[in-house]
Design a protein around this motif. Structure first.
Motif, PDB file in Angstrom:
ATOM      1  N   ARG A   6       0.758  -1.213  -0.061  1.00 33.57           N
ATOM      2  CA  ARG A   6      -0.162   0.166   0.140  1.00 33.57           C
ATOM      3  C   ARG A   6       0.761   1.256   0.136  1.00 33.57           C
ATOM      4  O   ARG A   6       0.624   2.285  -0.660  1.00 33.57           O
ATOM      5  N   ASP A  12      -4.447   4.984  -5.558  1.00 36.74           N
ATOM      6  CA  ASP A  12      -5.560   4.175  -4.686  1.00 36.74           C
ATOM      7  C   ASP A  12      -6.519   3.909  -5.894  1.00 36.74           C
ATOM      8  O   ASP A  12      -6.991   4.910  -6.289  1.00 36.74           O
ATOM      9  N   LEU A  17      -8.461  -0.796  -2.589  1.00 35.96           N
ATOM     10  CA  LEU A  17      -9.200  -0.623  -1.401  1.00 35.96           C
ATOM     11  C   LEU A  17     -10.190  -1.802  -0.810  1.00 35.96           C
ATOM     12  O   LEU A  17     -10.042  -2.315   0.143  1.00 35.96           O
ATOM     13  N   ILE A  18     -10.794  -2.330  -1.662  1.00 35.66           N
ATOM     14  CA  ILE A  18     -11.945  -3.396  -1.620  1.00 35.66           C
ATOM     15  C   ILE A  18     -11.133  -4.671  -1.129  1.00 35.66           C
ATOM     16  O   ILE A  18     -11.212  -5.164   0.065  1.00 35.66           O
ATOM     17  N   MET A  20      -7.803  -4.590   0.029  1.00 36.86           N
ATOM     18  CA  MET A  20      -7.316  -4.560   1.522  1.00 36.86           C
ATOM     19  C   MET A  20      -8.518  -4.538   2.520  1.00 36.86           C
ATOM     20  O   MET A  20      -7.991  -5.309   3.689  1.00 36.86           O
ATOM     21  N   ASN A  21      -9.594  -4.098   2.373  1.00 36.02           N
ATOM     22  CA  ASN A  21     -10.726  -4.230   3.488  1.00 36.02           C
ATOM     23  C   ASN A  21     -11.039  -5.625   3.573  1.00 36.02           C
ATOM     24  O   ASN A  21     -11.047  -6.028   4.890  1.00 36.02           O
ATOM     25  N   LEU A  22     -11.174  -6.441   2.483  1.00 37.65           N
ATOM     26  CA  LEU A  22     -11.288  -8.012   2.514  1.00 37.65           C
ATOM     27  C   LEU A  22     -10.234  -8.691   3.447  1.00 37.65           C
ATOM     28  O   LEU A  22     -10.705  -9.411   4.323  1.00 37.65           O
ATOM     29  N   TRP A  24      -8.303  -7.253   5.777  1.00 37.69           N
ATOM     30  CA  TRP A  24      -8.268  -7.022   7.019  1.00 37.69           C
ATOM     31  C   TRP A  24      -9.454  -7.560   7.777  1.00 37.69           C
ATOM     32  O   TRP A  24      -9.324  -8.110   8.878  1.00 37.69           O
ATOM     33  N   ALA A  25     -10.654  -7.672   7.107  1.00 37.38           N
ATOM     34  CA  ALA A  25     -11.772  -8.383   7.610  1.00 37.38           C
ATOM     35  C   ALA A  25     -11.328  -9.818   7.901  1.00 37.38           C
ATOM     36  O   ALA A  25     -11.782 -10.424   9.149  1.00 37.38           O
ATOM     37  N   CYS A 104     -16.259 -10.261  -4.217  1.00 38.87           N
ATOM     38  CA  CYS A 104     -16.317  -9.749  -2.957  1.00 38.87           C
ATOM     39  C   CYS A 104     -17.747 -10.526  -2.216  1.00 38.87           C
ATOM     40  O   CYS A 104     -17.305 -10.757  -1.137  1.00 38.87           O
TER      41      CYS A 104
END
Length: 117
Positions: A6, A12, A17-18, A20-22, A24-25, A104
């Protein structure tokens, strides 16, 4: 690794971003579901499987430990994250499409499945 990628990314994208968020989740779900015993017992406790391997392998334990218990999982994690790195590091990303939506939904479904199982 994702934080480094990152940092190195030139821009970006929504896809990055999707992703990275997945990730992290998934990481948050993993650490909540599997607390580390070392927080309460300290590092004095060693899993019985390592003791058993050390007894069975003798002097061959350390090469086996390095290759099978440390290096192999590291390479597997890197290999699994390499596509995420490619997405994060790509410059101009194409617009989001149906494939992104499917990815997703599948990822979120497996996160829910892992959380309830």
């Amino acid at each position: 690794l994702l934080a480094y990628w990152r940092h190195e990314a030139s821009s970006d994208s929504a896809r990055a971003l999707i992703v990275m968020n997945l990730v992290w989740a998934w990481a948050i779900r993993f650490f909540i579901g599997y607390p580390w015993e070392g927080w309460t017992t300290g590092l004095s406790h060693e899993d019985w499987r390592y003791i058993d391997l050390r007894k069975k392998l003798g002097k061959g334990y350390w090469p086996f430990s390095l290759s099978s218990l440390h290096l192999t999982p590291t390479l597997l994690v890197f290999g699994a994250l390499a596509p995420a790195g490619a997405i994060i590091l790509q410059g101009e990303a194409p617009p989001l499409n149906v494939g992104d939506l499917v990815a997703c939904v599948v990822t979120l479904a497996f996160l829910v499945l892992e959380a309830v199982s």
